[in-house]
Design an enzyme around this catalytic site. Structure first.
Site, PDB file in Angstrom:
ATOM      1  N   HIS A  22       0.826  -1.210   0.000  1.00  0.00           N
ATOM      2  CA  HIS A  22       0.000   0.000   0.000  1.00  0.00           C
ATOM      3  C   HIS A  22       0.863   1.264   0.000  1.00  0.00           C
ATOM      4  CE1 HIS A  22      -3.708  -2.280   0.646  1.00  0.00           C
ATOM      5  NE2 HIS A  22      -3.015  -3.009   1.512  1.00  0.00           N
ATOM      6  N   ARG A 165       6.531   2.371 -10.866  1.00  0.00           N
ATOM      7  CA  ARG A 165       7.572   3.392 -10.967  1.00  0.00           C
ATOM      8  C   ARG A 165       8.006   3.551 -12.425  1.00  0.00           C
ATOM      9  NH1 ARG A 165       9.049   0.055  -6.987  1.00  0.00           N
ATOM     10  NH2 ARG A 165      10.913  -0.701  -8.061  1.00  0.00           N
ATOM     11  N   GLU A 272       4.330  -5.218 -12.404  1.00  0.00           N
ATOM     12  CA  GLU A 272       5.715  -4.940 -12.786  1.00  0.00           C
ATOM     13  C   GLU A 272       6.203  -5.981 -13.782  1.00  0.00           C
ATOM     14  OE1 GLU A 272       6.905  -3.057  -8.389  1.00  0.00           O
ATOM     15  OE2 GLU A 272       7.800  -4.942  -9.068  1.00  0.00           O
TER      16      GLU A 272
END
Length: 358
Positions: A22, A165, A272
């Site tokens: 989270h 990211r 990812e």
């Protein structure tokens, strides 16, 4: 449109028991928000492994709540009090909550202190009083929230909004290109930030007695909350393969891009791997991961091994099957089609599109 002068408060927790997911995904969102000129404050409950140091190291504000859990409305009051000096007199642009124990009872007190309220959810099992709802899970439908959010709430649904990211999108093209030969040489094992239930060592134990496999190396990653380092080291010592152990890996994108196959948990890190087209053997480590694992398998984007207790029966046959290039390549293509790594930018754009609030 940019976020210059706009403020985002994030309420999320991490710990050795909750894991890191989270806080890590909201941290990605906060950094995308800051890239557009905005400012973020994290409010987290104090607990071992709360990741507060990481939040501050990334340049965001932090306030820690007392360690004892309280009812959602009380949690909202504590959050309001802890953030009062940062908020000042003017309403925030957004208050965002990412927490399985907090929902509408936490969100309602923020009507007024924040111009708008947002939530990140994975479960679709509780009501939210929000202006924007994000659920990045495969197989989720916007209609799953029809009775759970206001009719006016914007819903961002599916892995195109996964909060990754930027380095994952940056390495996507090269990662996909190197998968053309479909070889299985490098296996990465990563079970998330806290390695729940000692899943990593159980994977290694199931792998140790395997017959000859084409693997040239095995890389094991342990996250910042993992309490299993000693048992993982023992299991690695018993593995008859070249191995490497990486702790708190700072460049997961490059590591995954260099791998041919992942053995990983069926949580948020699945996106990812999908972004990089990395074929995956999924391990279900919590009940709430079951729907995601099923959806990924149904899309042909991963193979599900079930729970850790099934590893002695499922792991080696799966590895043997995937030693054939014709099996790895379809998994890679299907995974890459689900997520391009640009979800954080899309979510920030949605936050900015919502305007000044009501």
């Amino acid at each position: 449109m940019d976020a210059r002068g706009r403020r985002l408060l994030v309420r999320a927790d991490a710990s050795t028991t909750l894991g890191a997911g989270h806080v890590m995904r909201t941290l990605t969102l906060a950094e995308a928000w800051r890239d557009r000129g905005g400012e973020a404050l994290f409010v987290c409950r104090e607990a071992p492994g709360n990741l507060g140091e990481l939040v501050q190291a990334r340049g965001h504000g932090l306030r820690l709540l007392p360690p004892e859990a309280v009812a959602p409305a009380q949690d909202a009051l504590q959050t309001l009090q802890a953030s009062a000096d940062w908020r000042g007199a003017a309403p925030l642009d957004w208050a965002l909550v990412d927490h399985y124990s907090l929902a509408a009872d936490w969100e309602r007190p923020w009507r007024g202190p924040a111009a708008r309220v947002a939530a990140i959810d994975d479960l679709a099992d509780r009501a939210h009083d929000v202006d924007l709802l994000l659920d990045q899970n495969l197989g989720r439908q916007a209609t799953d929230y029809d009775a759970l959010v206001p009719a006016t709430a914007r819903r961002l649904i599916g892995p195109t909004h996964a909060l990754l990211r930027p380095e994952f999108a940056e390495r996507r093209t090269a990662s996909l290109a190197r998968r053309a030969n479909g070889e299985l040489r490098h296996l990465v094992i990563s079970m998330g930030g806290s390695d729940p239930g000692g899943a990593t060592a159980r994977c290694l134990a199931a792998l140790a007695p395997a017959p000859a496999l084409p693997l040239a190396r095995v890389t094991v990653v342990l996250g910042p909350q993992a309490q299993t380092l000693a048992q993982v080291r023992r299991a690695l010592a018993a593995l008859p393969l070249p191995t490497e152990l990486r702790l708190n890996e700072p460049d997961m994108a490059s590591l995954l891009a260099s791998a041919d196959l992942a053995l990983g948990a069926a949580g948020g890190s699945a996106w990812e791997r999908c972004c990089l087209g990395l074929p995956t053997l999924l391990l279900v480590l919590a009940d709430n991961q079951v729907p995601g694992a099923r959806a990924l398998a149904a899309q042909g984007a991963a193979l599900s091994l079930g729970g850790p207790e099934e590893l002695p029966q499922t792991l080696v046959p799966a590895l043997q099957a995937l030693s054939e290039p014709a099996r790895l390549q379809p998994l890679s293509r299907a995974a890459a089609a689900l997520c391009d790594g640009l979800g954080a930018a899309r979510v920030v754009e949605a936050l900015l599109d919502e305007g000044p609030g009501r």
